[in-house]
Design a protein around this motif. Structure first.
Motif, PDB file in Angstrom:
ATOM      1  N   GLU A 119       6.178  -5.319   2.749  1.00 19.87           N
ATOM      2  CA  GLU A 119       6.533  -5.733   4.113  1.00 19.87           C
ATOM      3  C   GLU A 119       8.024  -5.544   4.363  1.00 19.87           C
ATOM      4  O   GLU A 119       8.430  -5.099   5.436  1.00 19.87           O
ATOM      5  N   ALA A 147      13.637 -14.868   0.285  1.00 20.33           N
ATOM      6  CA  ALA A 147      13.746 -14.037  -0.912  1.00 20.33           C
ATOM      7  C   ALA A 147      14.381 -14.915  -1.984  1.00 20.33           C
ATOM      8  O   ALA A 147      15.342 -15.633  -1.714  1.00 20.33           O
ATOM      9  N   GLN A 173      10.713  -4.712  -3.894  1.00 19.83           N
ATOM     10  CA  GLN A 173       9.336  -4.445  -4.303  1.00 19.83           C
ATOM     11  C   GLN A 173       8.320  -4.945  -3.273  1.00 19.83           C
ATOM     12  O   GLN A 173       7.134  -4.711  -3.415  1.00 19.83           O
ATOM     13  N   SER A 174       8.790  -5.606  -2.221  1.00 15.99           N
ATOM     14  CA  SER A 174       7.903  -6.131  -1.176  1.00 15.99           C
ATOM     15  C   SER A 174       7.569  -5.039  -0.164  1.00 15.99           C
ATOM     16  O   SER A 174       8.467  -4.473   0.475  1.00 15.99           O
ATOM     17  N   SER A 224      12.973  -8.472  -6.187  1.00 15.31           N
ATOM     18  CA  SER A 224      11.741  -8.934  -5.520  1.00 15.31           C
ATOM     19  C   SER A 224      11.678  -8.451  -4.076  1.00 15.31           C
ATOM     20  O   SER A 224      10.608  -8.070  -3.586  1.00 15.31           O
ATOM     21  N   TRP A 272      11.489  -8.353  10.383  1.00 14.44           N
ATOM     22  CA  TRP A 272      10.978  -9.095   9.216  1.00 14.44           C
ATOM     23  C   TRP A 272      11.828 -10.337   9.052  1.00 14.44           C
ATOM     24  O   TRP A 272      13.038 -10.312   9.263  1.00 14.44           O
TER      25      TRP A 272
END
Length: 193
Positions: free
Chosen positions: A184, A148, A181-182, A178, A144
């Motif tokens: 991916e 962010a 909570q993603s 954030s 990934w």
């Protein structure tokens, strides 16, 4: 007894010394969050996660804030390593969230470049943190990669270092919230190796 001229010189020197002492230059970074980490519906992966110290790629590596209330802006600077500060506290927040972080031999490694770490003070303190992150597997494959970011805002007395510390810390907490909570990002952390 001071003459009028000597008195004026003494007052001018005292005011200059006071102004210099009251500037927020070369301050040490301090971790003082007031916000809570938000996890959402994340299932905590127990994949061993290793953090590399992040690189600070900002143009002005000392600048962490500025007060814009007067005609002449007042700077807030540090000589601390912002990249190391961000990665250390990001790892701490991962631990707090229940993720497993390790010093070495992680199944995944998180690398980062700090692109923004700054506060603008007008009538409020507004901060922003942006980090380009790369999650790499043991085989070196990128799992990934992306940005962010998080922001924070607060009221406070004018040009106070405590308020700068809190709003920067809160922006970093919100950045990690954030990320966690993603979907991916979660998938990259728990992908089979």
């Amino acid at each position: 007894m001071l003459s009028g001229r000597n008195f004026v010189v003494l007052v001018a020197v005292t005011l200059c010394a006071y102004e210099k002492a009251s500037r927020l230059e070369h301050v040490p970074l301090q971790w003082t969050p007031t916000s809570e980490l938000r996890l959402g519906a994340m299932e905590m992966s127990q994949t061993p996660i290793q953090f590399e110290p992040f690189q600070d790629i900002r143009n002005d590596k000392e600048a962490i804030g500025e007060n814009l209330e007067d005609a002449k802006p007042k700077a807030v600077t540090t000589t601390d390593d912002v990249g190391a500060f961000v990665s250390a506290h990001m790892r701490e927040l991962f631990d707090h969230a229940g993720l497993k972080t390790v010093d070495s031999n992680g199944a995944v490694t998180i690398k980062g470049e700090v692109k923004q770490f700054f506060v603008r003070e007008t009538s409020t303190y507004k901060s922003g943190v942006t980090v380009h992150l790369t999650v790499v597997g043991r085989d070196g494959q990128t799992l990934w990669s992306g940005l962010a970011s998080g922001e924070a805002k607060r009221f406070g007395r004018s040009y106070k270092i405590e308020n700068y510390y809190e709003v920067l810390s809160d922006a970093l907490v919100n950045t990690v919230s954030s990320m966690l909570q993603s979907a991916e990002f979660q998938k990259a952390l728990s992908a089979p190796r």
